[in-house]
Design a protein around this motif. Structure first.
Motif, PDB file in Angstrom:
ATOM      1  N   VAL A  97      96.479  11.674 -63.527  1.00 38.31           N
ATOM      2  CA  VAL A  97      95.807  11.976 -62.278  1.00 38.31           C
ATOM      3  C   VAL A  97      96.385  13.281 -61.761  1.00 38.31           C
ATOM      4  N   ALA A  98      95.522  14.153 -61.304  1.00 40.62           N
ATOM      5  CA  ALA A  98      95.984  15.414 -60.740  1.00 40.62           C
ATOM      6  C   ALA A  98      96.845  15.128 -59.511  1.00 40.62           C
ATOM      7  N   PRO A  99      97.890  15.912 -59.279  1.00 41.08           N
ATOM      8  CA  PRO A  99      98.776  15.648 -58.135  1.00 41.08           C
ATOM      9  C   PRO A  99      98.046  15.592 -56.801  1.00 41.08           C
ATOM     10  N   ASP A 100      97.038  16.432 -56.621  1.00 49.67           N
ATOM     11  CA  ASP A 100      96.347  16.414 -55.337  1.00 49.67           C
ATOM     12  C   ASP A 100      95.405  15.217 -55.191  1.00 49.67           C
ATOM     13  N   ASP A 101      95.247  14.407 -56.254  1.00 51.98           N
ATOM     14  CA  ASP A 101      94.470  13.175 -56.182  1.00 51.98           C
ATOM     15  C   ASP A 101      95.357  11.933 -56.138  1.00 51.98           C
ATOM     16  N   ASP A 102      96.663  12.119 -56.237  1.00 56.21           N
ATOM     17  CA  ASP A 102      97.600  10.999 -56.281  1.00 56.21           C
ATOM     18  C   ASP A 102      98.198  10.779 -54.893  1.00 56.21           C
ATOM     19  N   PRO A 103      97.810   9.695 -54.206  1.00 52.12           N
ATOM     20  CA  PRO A 103      98.309   9.466 -52.848  1.00 52.12           C
ATOM     21  C   PRO A 103      99.827   9.324 -52.786  1.00 52.12           C
ATOM     22  N   ALA A 104     100.433   8.711 -53.802  1.00 49.45           N
ATOM     23  CA  ALA A 104     101.898   8.544 -53.792  1.00 49.45           C
ATOM     24  C   ALA A 104     102.587   9.900 -53.859  1.00 49.45           C
ATOM     25  N   PHE A 105     102.084  10.794 -54.689  1.00 50.85           N
ATOM     26  CA  PHE A 105     102.672  12.130 -54.789  1.00 50.85           C
ATOM     27  C   PHE A 105     102.519  12.881 -53.476  1.00 50.85           C
ATOM     28  N   LEU A 106     101.349  12.791 -52.865  1.00 43.16           N
ATOM     29  CA  LEU A 106     101.129  13.496 -51.600  1.00 43.16           C
ATOM     30  C   LEU A 106     102.048  12.963 -50.504  1.00 43.16           C
ATOM     31  N   GLU A 107     102.280  11.665 -50.494  1.00 41.72           N
ATOM     32  CA  GLU A 107     103.185  11.081 -49.495  1.00 41.72           C
ATOM     33  C   GLU A 107     104.616  11.573 -49.708  1.00 41.72           C
ATOM     34  N   ARG A 108     105.062  11.603 -50.976  1.00 43.89           N
ATOM     35  CA  ARG A 108     106.410  12.114 -51.263  1.00 43.89           C
ATOM     36  C   ARG A 108     106.522  13.575 -50.853  1.00 43.89           C
ATOM     37  N   LEU A 109     105.459  14.335 -51.076  1.00 39.46           N
ATOM     38  CA  LEU A 109     105.459  15.747 -50.706  1.00 39.46           C
ATOM     39  C   LEU A 109     105.576  15.895 -49.189  1.00 39.46           C
ATOM     40  N   ARG A 110     104.829  15.075 -48.447  1.00 42.96           N
ATOM     41  CA  ARG A 110     104.901  15.127 -46.982  1.00 42.96           C
ATOM     42  C   ARG A 110     106.302  14.761 -46.498  1.00 42.96           C
ATOM     43  N   LEU A 111     106.904  13.723 -47.088  1.00 41.53           N
ATOM     44  CA  LEU A 111     108.256  13.315 -46.692  1.00 41.53           C
ATOM     45  C   LEU A 111     109.267  14.403 -47.020  1.00 41.53           C
ATOM     46  N   HIS A 112     109.124  15.020 -48.185  1.00 41.41           N
ATOM     47  CA  HIS A 112     110.037  16.082 -48.583  1.00 41.41           C
ATOM     48  C   HIS A 112     109.945  17.252 -47.597  1.00 41.41           C
ATOM     49  N   LYS A 113     108.734  17.626 -47.225  1.00 44.01           N
ATOM     50  CA  LYS A 113     108.547  18.728 -46.278  1.00 44.01           C
ATOM     51  C   LYS A 113     109.123  18.353 -44.915  1.00 44.01           C
ATOM     52  N   TRP A 114     108.934  17.094 -44.493  1.00 46.30           N
ATOM     53  CA  TRP A 114     109.459  16.637 -43.222  1.00 46.30           C
ATOM     54  C   TRP A 114     110.987  16.683 -43.228  1.00 46.30           C
ATOM     55  N   GLU A 115     111.620  16.277 -44.335  1.00 46.08           N
ATOM     56  CA  GLU A 115     113.082  16.322 -44.440  1.00 46.08           C
ATOM     57  C   GLU A 115     113.587  17.761 -44.371  1.00 46.08           C
ATOM     58  N   GLN A 116     112.896  18.684 -45.021  1.00 47.09           N
ATOM     59  CA  GLN A 116     113.310  20.088 -44.975  1.00 47.09           C
ATOM     60  C   GLN A 116     113.225  20.632 -43.555  1.00 47.09           C
ATOM     61  N   GLU A 117     112.151  20.304 -42.853  1.00 49.08           N
ATOM     62  CA  GLU A 117     112.010  20.765 -41.474  1.00 49.08           C
ATOM     63  C   GLU A 117     113.108  20.174 -40.590  1.00 49.08           C
ATOM     64  N   LEU A 118     113.430  18.901 -40.803  1.00 50.35           N
ATOM     65  CA  LEU A 118     114.480  18.255 -40.024  1.00 50.35           C
ATOM     66  C   LEU A 118     115.836  18.921 -40.271  1.00 50.35           C
ATOM     67  N   ARG A 119     116.167  19.212 -41.512  1.00 48.83           N
ATOM     68  CA  ARG A 119     117.435  19.892 -41.826  1.00 48.83           C
ATOM     69  C   ARG A 119     117.487  21.277 -41.195  1.00 48.83           C
ATOM     70  N   GLU A 120     116.356  21.989 -41.228  1.00 47.66           N
ATOM     71  CA  GLU A 120     116.313  23.330 -40.626  1.00 47.66           C
ATOM     72  C   GLU A 120     116.542  23.237 -39.113  1.00 47.66           C
ATOM     73  N   ARG A 121     115.949  22.250 -38.452  1.00 48.68           N
ATOM     74  CA  ARG A 121     116.157  22.074 -37.008  1.00 48.68           C
ATOM     75  C   ARG A 121     117.623  21.730 -36.708  1.00 48.68           C
ATOM     76  N   GLU A 122     118.220  20.856 -37.507  1.00 49.78           N
ATOM     77  CA  GLU A 122     119.626  20.493 -37.313  1.00 49.78           C
ATOM     78  C   GLU A 122     120.521  21.716 -37.491  1.00 49.78           C
ATOM     79  N   ARG A 123     120.232  22.539 -38.477  1.00 54.06           N
ATOM     80  CA  ARG A 123     121.033  23.746 -38.715  1.00 54.06           C
ATOM     81  C   ARG A 123     120.948  24.683 -37.507  1.00 54.06           C
ATOM     82  N   ARG A 124     119.717  24.857 -36.961  1.00 55.88           N
ATOM     83  CA  ARG A 124     119.549  25.731 -35.806  1.00 55.88           C
ATOM     84  C   ARG A 124     120.270  25.167 -34.571  1.00 55.88           C
TER      85      ARG A 124
END
Length: 117
Positions: free
Chosen positions: A80-107
């Protein structure tokens, strides 16, 4: 030209019914075996085609168009293409959310420590 229109529409209807009957699996037909439906359509073209389309054709659940998309999910072996895989998209969203959270903590840490620390 218009005088040939009814014959042309009848021919299209017969060809459509014949192709639909031939391509439909035997177990999906109602009433008669596939061979008898084909003979009925060929021996009595317009009447046979209409009878097949209204009485012998398999009914499709859901939309009334007669066509349906496959409802099954892909098996684990199918790719299944990654953009059609809901589990992959959810992991991607969580990964992006974690990166944003770390950036806010650093600031925040930089702001607390001050510019000259």
């Amino acid at each position: 030209m218009l005088r040939f229109l009814p014959e042309l529409l009848g021919l299209v209807l017969v060809v459509w019914a014949l192709v639909d009957c031939i391509t439909t699996p035997e177990e999906a037909l109602r009433g008669l075996p596939k061979v008898l439906w084909v003979l009925l359509i060929l021996l009595f073209p317009l009447v046979g085609a209409l009878v097949y389309l209204f009485a012998g054709r398999a009914r499709v659940e859901g939309a009334g168009t007669g066509w349906s998309a496959p409802q099954s999910r892909p098996s684990p072996r199918q790719q299944v293409a990654p953009d059609d895989d809901p589990a992959f998209l959810e992991r991607l969203r969580l990964h992006k959310w974690e990166q944003e959270l770390r950036e806010r903590e650093r600031r925040l840490r930089e702001d607390e420590d001050g510019p000259g620390a």
